[in-house]
Every structure is written in C-alpha cells, then in structure tokens.
Write a protein that holds these residues in place. Sequence first.
Motif, PDB file in Angstrom:
ATOM      1  N   ASP A   1       0.813  -1.208   0.000  1.00 27.24           N
ATOM      2  CA  ASP A   1       0.000   0.000   0.000  1.00 27.24           C
ATOM      3  C   ASP A   1       0.851   1.265   0.000  1.00 27.24           C
ATOM      4  OD1 ASP A   1      -2.358  -1.512   0.133  1.00 27.24           O
ATOM      5  OD2 ASP A   1      -2.213  -1.672   2.309  1.00 27.24           O
ATOM      6  N   SER A   2       2.172   1.114   0.052  1.00 25.71           N
ATOM      7  CA  SER A   2       3.076   2.252   0.077  1.00 25.71           C
ATOM      8  C   SER A   2       4.355   1.879  -0.656  1.00 25.71           C
ATOM      9  CB  SER A   2       3.382   2.652   1.528  1.00 25.71           C
ATOM     10  OG  SER A   2       4.019   1.580   2.218  1.00 25.71           O
ATOM     11  N   ALA A   3       5.291   2.828  -0.727  1.00 23.10           N
ATOM     12  CA  ALA A   3       6.564   2.561  -1.394  1.00 23.10           C
ATOM     13  C   ALA A   3       7.324   1.457  -0.668  1.00 23.10           C
ATOM     14  CB  ALA A   3       7.409   3.836  -1.439  1.00 23.10           C
ATOM     15  N   VAL A   4       8.017   0.627  -1.445  1.00 19.55           N
ATOM     16  CA  VAL A   4       8.719  -0.511  -0.858  1.00 19.55           C
ATOM     17  C   VAL A   4      10.238  -0.357  -0.937  1.00 19.55           C
ATOM     18  CG1 VAL A   4       6.825  -2.089  -1.381  1.00 19.55           C
ATOM     19  CG2 VAL A   4       8.670  -1.796  -3.043  1.00 19.55           C
ATOM     20  N   ASP A   5      10.716   0.821  -1.389  1.00 19.20           N
ATOM     21  CA  ASP A   5      12.154   0.968  -1.581  1.00 19.20           C
ATOM     22  C   ASP A   5      12.937   0.997  -0.270  1.00 19.20           C
ATOM     23  OD1 ASP A   5      10.921   3.372  -0.995  1.00 19.20           O
ATOM     24  OD2 ASP A   5      12.272   4.586  -2.216  1.00 19.20           O
ATOM     25  N   THR A   6      12.236   1.244   0.839  1.00 20.51           N
ATOM     26  CA  THR A   6      12.932   1.243   2.133  1.00 20.51           C
ATOM     27  C   THR A   6      12.898  -0.120   2.813  1.00 20.51           C
ATOM     28  OG1 THR A   6      10.930   1.973   3.300  1.00 20.51           O
ATOM     29  CG2 THR A   6      12.434   3.688   2.496  1.00 20.51           C
ATOM     30  N   ILE A   7      12.203  -1.072   2.219  1.00 23.56           N
ATOM     31  CA  ILE A   7      12.119  -2.412   2.805  1.00 23.56           C
ATOM     32  C   ILE A   7      13.324  -3.234   2.358  1.00 23.56           C
ATOM     33  CG2 ILE A   7      10.798  -4.558   2.911  1.00 23.56           C
ATOM     34  CD1 ILE A   7       8.269  -2.933   2.536  1.00 23.56           C
ATOM     35  N   GLN A   8      14.050  -3.755   3.307  1.00 20.24           N
ATOM     36  CA  GLN A   8      15.198  -4.609   3.008  1.00 20.24           C
ATOM     37  C   GLN A   8      14.706  -6.024   2.744  1.00 20.24           C
ATOM     38  OE1 GLN A   8      18.126  -4.791   6.119  1.00 20.24           O
ATOM     39  NE2 GLN A   8      19.322  -6.394   5.100  1.00 20.24           N
ATOM     40  N   THR A   9      14.998  -6.541   1.565  1.00 19.66           N
ATOM     41  CA  THR A   9      14.534  -7.868   1.159  1.00 19.66           C
ATOM     42  C   THR A   9      15.726  -8.790   0.969  1.00 19.66           C
ATOM     43  OG1 THR A   9      12.647  -6.873   0.002  1.00 19.66           O
ATOM     44  CG2 THR A   9      13.176  -9.148  -0.535  1.00 19.66           C
ATOM     45  N   GLU A  10      15.693  -9.923   1.639  1.00 19.85           N
ATOM     46  CA  GLU A  10      16.754 -10.920   1.504  1.00 19.85           C
ATOM     47  C   GLU A  10      16.125 -12.258   1.128  1.00 19.85           C
ATOM     48  OE1 GLU A  10      18.360 -10.644   5.450  1.00 19.85           O
ATOM     49  OE2 GLU A  10      19.952  -9.291   4.821  1.00 19.85           O
ATOM     50  N   VAL A  11      16.705 -12.911   0.125  1.00 19.75           N
ATOM     51  CA  VAL A  11      16.196 -14.201  -0.349  1.00 19.75           C
ATOM     52  C   VAL A  11      17.330 -15.219  -0.260  1.00 19.75           C
ATOM     53  CG1 VAL A  11      15.048 -15.425  -2.223  1.00 19.75           C
ATOM     54  CG2 VAL A  11      14.736 -12.964  -1.986  1.00 19.75           C
ATOM     55  N   TYR A  12      17.039 -16.343   0.358  1.00 14.44           N
ATOM     56  CA  TYR A  12      18.029 -17.405   0.518  1.00 14.44           C
ATOM     57  C   TYR A  12      17.511 -18.673  -0.161  1.00 14.44           C
ATOM     58  CZ  TYR A  12      19.616 -14.232   4.206  1.00 14.44           C
ATOM     59  OH  TYR A  12      20.033 -13.139   4.907  1.00 14.44           O
ATOM     60  N   VAL A  13      18.343 -19.257  -1.004  1.00 16.57           N
ATOM     61  CA  VAL A  13      18.014 -20.507  -1.689  1.00 16.57           C
ATOM     62  C   VAL A  13      18.948 -21.588  -1.146  1.00 16.57           C
ATOM     63  CG1 VAL A  13      17.954 -21.718  -3.889  1.00 16.57           C
ATOM     64  CG2 VAL A  13      17.232 -19.323  -3.765  1.00 16.57           C
ATOM     65  N   THR A  14      18.361 -22.617  -0.543  1.00  8.42           N
ATOM     66  CA  THR A  14      19.171 -23.680   0.055  1.00  8.42           C
ATOM     67  C   THR A  14      18.745 -25.026  -0.505  1.00  8.42           C
ATOM     68  OG1 THR A  14      19.296 -22.414   2.121  1.00  8.42           O
ATOM     69  CG2 THR A  14      19.935 -24.730   2.210  1.00  8.42           C
ATOM     70  N   PRO A  15      19.621 -25.731  -1.246  1.00  7.82           N
ATOM     71  CA  PRO A  15      19.254 -27.067  -1.740  1.00  7.82           C
ATOM     72  C   PRO A  15      19.072 -28.041  -0.581  1.00  7.82           C
ATOM     73  CG  PRO A  15      21.573 -26.622  -2.149  1.00  7.82           C
ATOM     74  CD  PRO A  15      20.990 -25.347  -1.640  1.00  7.82           C
ATOM     75  N   ARG A  16      18.046 -28.862  -0.682  1.00 11.32           N
ATOM     76  CA  ARG A  16      17.798 -29.901   0.318  1.00 11.32           C
ATOM     77  C   ARG A  16      17.757 -31.252  -0.381  1.00 11.32           C
ATOM     78  NH1 ARG A  16      19.397 -27.435   4.788  1.00 11.32           N
ATOM     79  NH2 ARG A  16      18.127 -25.603   5.342  1.00 11.32           N
ATOM     80  N   HIS A  17      18.859 -31.604  -1.025  1.00 14.42           N
ATOM     81  CA  HIS A  17      18.928 -32.857  -1.770  1.00 14.42           C
ATOM     82  C   HIS A  17      18.969 -34.042  -0.809  1.00 14.42           C
ATOM     83  CE1 HIS A  17      19.475 -30.289  -5.130  1.00 14.42           C
ATOM     84  NE2 HIS A  17      20.736 -29.983  -4.874  1.00 14.42           N
ATOM     85  N   PRO A  18      18.424 -35.184  -1.223  1.00 13.68           N
ATOM     86  CA  PRO A  18      18.382 -36.343  -0.327  1.00 13.68           C
ATOM     87  C   PRO A  18      19.740 -36.986  -0.073  1.00 13.68           C
ATOM     88  CG  PRO A  18      17.469 -36.902  -2.483  1.00 13.68           C
ATOM     89  CD  PRO A  18      17.688 -35.420  -2.483  1.00 13.68           C
ATOM     90  N   GLU A  19      20.710 -36.781  -0.962  1.00  8.70           N
ATOM     91  CA  GLU A  19      22.011 -37.422  -0.801  1.00  8.70           C
ATOM     92  C   GLU A  19      22.901 -36.590   0.131  1.00  8.70           C
ATOM     93  OE1 GLU A  19      20.481 -37.957  -5.031  1.00  8.70           O
ATOM     94  OE2 GLU A  19      20.816 -36.286  -3.651  1.00  8.70           O
ATOM     95  N   PRO A  20      23.500 -37.213   1.133  1.00  7.35           N
ATOM     96  CA  PRO A  20      24.360 -36.474   2.080  1.00  7.35           C
ATOM     97  C   PRO A  20      25.533 -35.770   1.401  1.00  7.35           C
ATOM     98  CG  PRO A  20      23.913 -38.705   2.880  1.00  7.35           C
ATOM     99  CD  PRO A  20      23.396 -38.635   1.484  1.00  7.35           C
ATOM    100  N   GLU A  21      26.045 -36.352   0.314  1.00 11.14           N
ATOM    101  CA  GLU A  21      27.206 -35.749  -0.341  1.00 11.14           C
ATOM    102  C   GLU A  21      26.860 -34.441  -1.051  1.00 11.14           C
ATOM    103  OE1 GLU A  21      25.798 -39.128  -3.129  1.00 11.14           O
ATOM    104  OE2 GLU A  21      25.863 -38.656  -0.985  1.00 11.14           O
ATOM    105  N   PHE A  22      25.565 -34.146  -1.177  1.00  8.64           N
ATOM    106  CA  PHE A  22      25.148 -32.891  -1.809  1.00  8.64           C
ATOM    107  C   PHE A  22      24.574 -31.924  -0.780  1.00  8.64           C
ATOM    108  CE2 PHE A  22      24.747 -35.881  -5.473  1.00  8.64           C
ATOM    109  CZ  PHE A  22      25.757 -35.317  -6.234  1.00  8.64           C
ATOM    110  N   ALA A  23      25.186 -31.891   0.383  1.00 10.63           N
ATOM    111  CA  ALA A  23      24.758 -30.961   1.430  1.00 10.63           C
ATOM    112  C   ALA A  23      24.975 -29.523   0.958  1.00 10.63           C
ATOM    113  CB  ALA A  23      25.547 -31.228   2.711  1.00 10.63           C
TER     114      ALA A  23
END
Length: 386
Positions: free
Chosen positions: A79-101
């Motif tokens: 409903d207002s300007a969003v330029d003062t809102i700090q936005t952080e996006v994190y992408v974390t793989p959750r693969h089933p194989e332990p070697e791909f942590a």
Amino acid sequence: MALGAAGVGVLAALVALGLEWRYRKRPAHPLEIIPAVWNLEIYEPQHYRFVGQLGLSNPHRGLEVMVPNLTAEVVLLADSAVDTIQTEVYVTPRHPEPEFAPRADGYWFAYIVKSTKQTSVELRVDLRGVNVADVQAAWVKVHYVAYGPHGRFAKTHHEFIPLKFPAKGESGVWRPAEGCQVLPIRTHLLTPLDVPLEVVNRYVLPHAQAGDIVAIGETPIAIIQGRLKDPAQLTPGWVATRVCQFFLPTSSLATACGMQALVEEVGELRVLLAFLGGAIAKLFGYRGGFYQLAGEQARLIDDVTGTLPPYDQFIVMGPANPQVVVDDLAAKTGLGVAIVDVNDLGAVKVLAASAGVSPQLLTAALRKNPAGNADEQTPIVLIRPN
C-alpha cells in the motif's frame, strides 16, 4: 543384394522419420515443479520471514534432467513505497544425498534429478523495514535451468504469498439491488495457496444467514486452482500465430500467447477446426461459432492486463470443474453458491450454480457488478433475496 539409389533414399527417409518421431515423443524436459508449502515464521511489525519448501520432480522413466542453476527473486505488492524495505532471499538445496549438502557460500552446484526421483529446495525470504506491515503480498519468482537431451531451457516458476489479511467480519456495506441486497466481501489477495472453503468460512460466514447466496468470480477460483500461464513460458505455434490475427484487439485471443494458451488447453486441431467452422458460419450470418466449437475455455481466458496485480502479468484460464466446486461449497456451508463471470457492461454469465439458485436472481443482483472490475479485492458477493 546392394540397395539402389532409390532404396538408399527410402531407407534414409525412414531413418529420419524414426529419429523425428522419437524426438517428438520424448518431452523437451520432464522436470516438474511441486509448489511450495509456506510457513510464516516471523510476523512482526517490522520483520516478516516466510519459508517454503519447493519440490523438483522427474517422473520420466529413462531421462535425467540437470539443474545447473536455480535462483529466486521477490516482488512486493504494498500500500506504500517498498524501496525502504530490506529484502533478503536465501536458496538452500535440500537434496536427499548427504554428499550434496548445502555449501556454506550459498553457491548452487549443478544437480542431476534422476529418472523417477525428486529433490527439494528451501526458499527463505526476510523483509525488514518500518512499513513492512503495508505489504499485501510477495511474488516469488524462481528462475531455474532444465538441461537435457533437447537442450537448455530457462524456466521461471511463480509463487504468491499473501501477507495482509482483512479482519474476520470486515467488509463493505449492504447495497440494494433488484429483488435483493448485495454485500461485496473483501479478502486477502487470493493465491494458489488458498482453499475455497477456507476463504468462504473466514470471510463470508460471519455475514451470512440461511437463504443467502455466495457468488464467487470465475477468475479468483481459477487463480486458486493455479490456472495461470506465464506468457514468457509459452511458445506460440503455427496455429496460434495465424488464427489470433482474426480476432478483435479487445479479445483475449487476439495475441499469439493468448491463443496459444487455448491451444494448450484444447489442442491445435480443435482450435483450427473451430476457426474454419466459425468462418464458414459467419458467411451465413451466424456469429460466435468459433467460441461454441472451441469450447467454454475460449470465452473465459483473460489475457495479460485482464485482472488485478500481480496476475495482470499472466494469462488466466477459466476455472476447472466449476459445478463440482459449487456443489462442494454448498454442501459444506449450507448456502447457495455460484461461480459467475461479470463485467462492467452489465453482462452476467453463470458458469455453475448449486441446486435451488436462480440464474435470473443472480443476473439481476450482479448486473451492476458490485464486486467491481478494478483492484477492489472483493472477489465474492453475498446475495440476500428480499
């Protein structure tokens, strides 16, 4: 016995046809996205955090798909300007194989989704700022690459998360209409995360009484069903690019992508035959033949700009199985229910109505479009017969 020149040519042609048949039979890539389940972990005046688990599935037997890259970005609707809102996006793989942590540096390493297997990705979004409470919804765009036998495909998946909710019982005022009273019902921004029954229970039942009728717009139901098509992900074919040229500019089928959306819904052959049949019918003075032959979806498609943000960037199909939806809602709420298509020109089309609901009453009640056609965010109208 040696083959002659003609025999070699025939053999080469058969081999080429076989290769082409195999190429067309196999999908460009079989990767499917399983929409995320979102949890709102932090909901404070100056800090929102929501986390979703997105699935990547490969149901094909025999093909593997590589995902060499996956990123995410967020668009805020407020409903207002969003330029003062700090936005952080994190992408974390959750693969089933332990070697791909997950890597500590957040780097997305190329991953192979093997035949009939799936994996998942965690998406975490943090919003911080003094006006975070003005944010109505977040539009998360997940960009990924599917890499396989047919080439490299840049794809985008869309998630919509509502973040601002009207209070239960909050709505407009009752208005007089022909033979009834009508009440536009305000809701949060509806998304594919919603369930129609939960929406009605939350926003409609506080105002309803026995004998009332719940009229729901066809576009909101289609959005809840996830019947959205991103034009950037469509590749208009020969039929779509040719046939769309014969429709008025105001039609949702006048663009190549709008027509392609219909093609993918009902098939190229049906669209082409509907076009030819409609053209012949028009020669004899009969209009609307294309829509009758192409099916109900041809009338219900909303091309881009056809609805409120952020869905104005998408092609919205008509709802699937509207009669099933209204019958289920009526049985569980005890109210009359209808799914309708209404515009500001006074046109009212009833897609489906539960038993006992009068189409004539619906038309009279909704003729002036009390829900509005702008960004009123009132997708439901409660009708109370006099």
